[in-house]
Design a protein around this motif. Sequence first.
Motif, PDB file in Angstrom:
ATOM      1  N   LEU A 174      -7.608   5.210  -1.381  1.00 18.21           N
ATOM      2  CA  LEU A 174      -6.425   4.979  -2.253  1.00 18.21           C
ATOM      3  C   LEU A 174      -6.402   5.146  -3.434  1.00 18.21           C
ATOM      4  O   LEU A 174      -7.510   5.042  -4.118  1.00 18.21           O
ATOM      5  CB  LEU A 174      -6.025   3.617  -1.802  1.00 18.21           C
ATOM      6  N   ASP A 228     -11.178  -7.246   4.715  1.00 23.36           N
ATOM      7  CA  ASP A 228     -10.416  -8.208   5.421  1.00 23.36           C
ATOM      8  C   ASP A 228     -10.326  -9.468   4.848  1.00 23.36           C
ATOM      9  O   ASP A 228      -9.435 -10.371   5.135  1.00 23.36           O
ATOM     10  CB  ASP A 228     -10.555  -8.248   6.686  1.00 23.36           C
ATOM     11  N   ARG A 250      -8.970   7.587   4.100  1.00 20.43           N
ATOM     12  CA  ARG A 250      -7.895   7.832   3.146  1.00 20.43           C
ATOM     13  C   ARG A 250      -8.457   7.006   1.939  1.00 20.43           C
ATOM     14  O   ARG A 250      -8.973   5.676   1.757  1.00 20.43           O
ATOM     15  CB  ARG A 250      -6.758   7.064   3.334  1.00 20.43           C
ATOM     16  N   LEU A 272      -4.828  -6.991   2.824  1.00 19.37           N
ATOM     17  CA  LEU A 272      -5.728  -6.064   3.300  1.00 19.37           C
ATOM     18  C   LEU A 272      -6.249  -6.474   4.751  1.00 19.37           C
ATOM     19  O   LEU A 272      -6.039  -7.490   5.201  1.00 19.37           O
ATOM     20  CB  LEU A 272      -7.011  -5.671   2.518  1.00 19.37           C
ATOM     21  N   THR A 275      -8.188  -3.281  -5.167  1.00 23.76           N
ATOM     22  CA  THR A 275      -7.431  -1.973  -5.187  1.00 23.76           C
ATOM     23  C   THR A 275      -7.755  -0.842  -6.101  1.00 23.76           C
ATOM     24  O   THR A 275      -7.236   0.380  -5.731  1.00 23.76           O
ATOM     25  CB  THR A 275      -5.759  -2.119  -4.935  1.00 23.76           C
ATOM     26  N   GLU A 290       0.930  -1.146   0.098  1.00 27.43           N
ATOM     27  CA  GLU A 290      -0.011  -0.176   0.013  1.00 27.43           C
ATOM     28  C   GLU A 290       0.676   1.050   0.058  1.00 27.43           C
ATOM     29  O   GLU A 290       0.535   2.250  -0.712  1.00 27.43           O
ATOM     30  CB  GLU A 290      -1.101  -0.014   1.210  1.00 27.43           C
ATOM     31  N   GLY A 297     -12.407   0.259  11.463  1.00 34.75           N
ATOM     32  CA  GLY A 297     -13.231  -0.094  10.273  1.00 34.75           C
ATOM     33  C   GLY A 297     -14.357  -1.110  10.778  1.00 34.75           C
ATOM     34  O   GLY A 297     -15.492  -0.962   9.986  1.00 34.75           O
ATOM     35  N   ASP A 302      -7.586   3.791  12.075  1.00 40.28           N
ATOM     36  CA  ASP A 302      -7.027   2.487  12.500  1.00 40.28           C
ATOM     37  C   ASP A 302      -7.789   2.032  13.813  1.00 40.28           C
ATOM     38  O   ASP A 302      -8.276   2.699  14.586  1.00 40.28           O
ATOM     39  CB  ASP A 302      -5.484   2.706  13.088  1.00 40.28           C
ATOM     40  N   ARG A 338      -9.304   3.425   3.082  1.00 38.19           N
ATOM     41  CA  ARG A 338      -8.620   3.090   4.529  1.00 38.19           C
ATOM     42  C   ARG A 338      -9.464   3.963   5.599  1.00 38.19           C
ATOM     43  O   ARG A 338      -9.190   4.987   5.504  1.00 38.19           O
ATOM     44  CB  ARG A 338      -7.237   3.038   4.595  1.00 38.19           C
ATOM     45  N   ASP A 343      -9.829  -2.559   8.404  1.00 36.50           N
ATOM     46  CA  ASP A 343      -9.988  -1.160   8.538  1.00 36.50           C
ATOM     47  C   ASP A 343      -9.984  -0.825   6.522  1.00 36.50           C
ATOM     48  O   ASP A 343     -10.130   0.466   6.619  1.00 36.50           O
ATOM     49  CB  ASP A 343      -8.749  -0.496   8.679  1.00 36.50           C
ATOM     50  N   HIS A 344      -9.923  -1.668   5.729  1.00 39.04           N
ATOM     51  CA  HIS A 344     -10.293  -1.308   4.453  1.00 39.04           C
ATOM     52  C   HIS A 344     -11.666  -1.886   4.063  1.00 39.04           C
ATOM     53  O   HIS A 344     -12.133  -2.834   4.546  1.00 39.04           O
ATOM     54  CB  HIS A 344      -9.297  -2.463   3.578  1.00 39.04           C
TER      55      HIS A 344
END
Length: 344
Positions: A274, A308, A272, A313, A143, A116, A290, A287, A284, A316-317
Amino acid sequence: MRHHGDVDAAPGLLDFAVNVQGSAPPPWLRDRLVVALDGIGRYPAAAHDEQAREAVAARHDRRPDEVLVLAGSAEGFALLPALRPRLAAVVHPGFTEPEAALRAAGVDVVHVVTDEADGHRLHPDAVPAEADLVVIGNPTNPTGVLHPAVDVRALAAPGRVLLVDEAFADAVPGEAESLAGAADVPGLLVFRSLTKTWALAGLRAGYALGDPELLARLAAPRPQWPVSTLALEAVIACSMPAAVEESRRAAERLATARAEQAERLAGLPGVRVLPGTAPYLLLRLPDGQGERVRAAVRAAGVAVRRGDTFPGLGPDHVRVAVRPANQVDRLVAALADALEAVAA
């Protein structure tokens, strides 16, 4: 590994989990399929399959014998063990169905995990030299990264099959970096899907492109009549020049909508977005928040794809499809409320 977005998108939820554009095929395609219904009393015909292969071949400047019509890309993934690979290298984070099919058949699989922090960029030299099957998506799901064609080509090697999953390539403006027409790459297989752009997830229609001998090996274990009459008709229809032009315009609209949606989501605290080029975005979340944020968003009536279950990943994605602005309003509001509640 066999968790997919349709599991997250329960009835009644606003669906950002599945990457299908629209809820039904366009009227012209639906009308053509309705007419084809009159033929389903007969078994799918070899001549119909030949028509489909000719249409796809013309679309990609290939020969008809370099086309294998599939009951969706998923069928192609299920056939991969027929190639008898000794070691398969799968580039992750990526669609997990190819790996699931290979592992179920007892094939050894190694992960090549992109970073990442490096923008999930592909480094061809990270693939083990002994891998005789390499699997990569372009653009990669989840992604959204679109790898340069020159880097993907660099994965080809003597004695190796290189499978490029281009399920979302027609949703990229100009089909940039596609290898669908690259008949000069030894051992190359390209899988294409009609599911996403044409809202045909329930029909299961797609195709493989590659050397005829390689396609014959892939198809060896197939049953009789593997592709339905309606799927064959859909492949023909969606390969016509007018349909290709329609998908080109749709890809340009998606790119604009993606940029606008990314800007709005990036304005949320701690989120965030990506970088990528696809009809979906990988986010994302802050922390450790998620799972709770995703649960709160779901409680608010919005489904997002958990991250997950993709190797590389974590919880939190999340992945979200590109959707119309009015639907993005609901997503942004649900995420904002969830982030605030979880932070409190």
